[in-house]
Scaffold this active site. Structure first.
Site, short mmCIF file in Angstrom:
data_model
loop_
_atom_site.label_atom_id
_atom_site.label_comp_id
_atom_site.label_asym_id
_atom_site.label_seq_id
_atom_site.Cartn_x
_atom_site.Cartn_y
_atom_site.Cartn_z
CG ASP A 144 -6.34 45.56 39.85
OD1 ASP A 144 -5.85 46.29 38.96
OD2 ASP A 144 -7.19 45.97 40.66
CB SER A 145 -4.21 45.41 34.34
OG SER A 145 -2.84 45.27 34.66
CG ASP A 194 -2.82 46.79 41.58
OD1 ASP A 194 -2.67 47.79 42.32
OD2 ASP A 194 -3.13 46.87 40.38
CE LYS A 201 -1.38 50.22 41.08
NZ LYS A 201 -2.86 50.31 41.02
CD GLU A 228 -8.21 50.70 41.66
OE1 GLU A 228 -9.44 50.96 41.76
OE2 GLU A 228 -7.74 50.03 40.73
CD GLU A 263 -5.93 53.86 35.23
OE1 GLU A 263 -5.61 53.30 36.31
OE2 GLU A 263 -6.43 53.24 34.27
#
Ligand code: KIV
Length: 246
Positions: A25-26, A65, A95, A97, A164
């Site tokens: 999602d960067s 993501d 993925k 978080e 991270e």
């Protein structure tokens, strides 16, 4: 693992035998120009993931993501949205978080054939709660919570966890503790694998200089130079020449 957002780079990454391509999602930052990862939508993640999957014919596995608010609203929403990613893109995994907070969602996915990668430490989707991108896990309380979350994610069935921006010693300890793989970014070399954002490691993002990014190229300089040369050639009439014309 490296991030990828389009067909052309995915093909190069696949040819270079990078094991996993993360459609992170960067892309909200490096492709869309937003300050955080929050604005990118599930439809946009799916659009880019489809392009990346098309570029990975031989080697790489694609991980997509799940963006902010595509799994936080309920376990079922998360499950349904992960299902959309798998059904519509051809990605091999999703993925998300978070630790214990997301384990019920993760379990619903992994019990139903959706491989999941976790993400602990600095979790950019929660930036408004933390207020800074500082290193996580530097206090005993934060370090213990990361370890507890890692074990909970493993129990929920993840195949790997991105760690991270946490201290190298903590990342190595978590890696030793787990049976599943850890993938570090700013987490030292004691992890099982590493991930970087493509635009950072290629030197395309000149404003971003955290110490964990190794720049393998200074691509921004080269690209800018090529654009200048093209502009000069067109203005002077040097391009196209006879050989470049029909
Ligand atoms: O979105 C992303 O690129 C990521 C990596 C930094 C791990 O989550």
């Amino acid at each position: 693992m490296l991030t990828a957002y389009d067909f052309t780079f995915a093909r190069l990454l696949d040819e270079a035998e990078i094991d996993m391509l993360l459609v992170g999602d960067s892309l909200s930052n490096v492709i869309q120009g937003n300050d955080t990862t929050l604005p990118v939508t599930l439809d946009e993640m799916i659009y880019h993931t489809k392009a990346v999957v098309k570029g990975t014919k031989e080697y790489s596995m694609v991980v997509c993501d799940l963006p902010f608010m595509s799994y936080q609203t309920s376990d079922k929403d998360g499950f349904r949205n992960a299902g959309r990613v798998m059904k519509e893109t051809g990605a091999g995994a999703v993925k998300l978080e978070g630790g214990e907070r997301v384990c019920a969602t993760v379990k619903l996915m992994t019990d139903n054939g959706i491989p999941v990668c976790g993400h602990l430490g600095l979790t950019p989707q929660s930036i408004n709660q933390f207020g800074t991108y500082r290193t996580r896990g530097t206090t005993p309380e934060e370090a213990n919570k990361i370890k507890q979350d890692a074990l909970a994610l493993q129990d929920a069935g993840v195949f790997a966890i991105v760690l991270e921006k946490i201290p190298a010693a903590l990342a190595a300890e978590v890696t030793k503790m787990l049976k599943v793989a850890t993938i570090g970014i700013g987490a030292g070399n004691g992890c099982d694998g590493q991930v970087l954002v493509l635009h950072d490691m290629l030197g395309l993002n000149e404003e971003f200089h955290p110490r964990f990014v190794r720049k393998y190229l200074k691509l921004a300089e080269e690209v800018r130079e090529a654009f200048k040369m093209y502009g000069d050639d067109v203005r002077s009439g040097n391009f196209p020449n006879k050989d470049e014309s029909y």
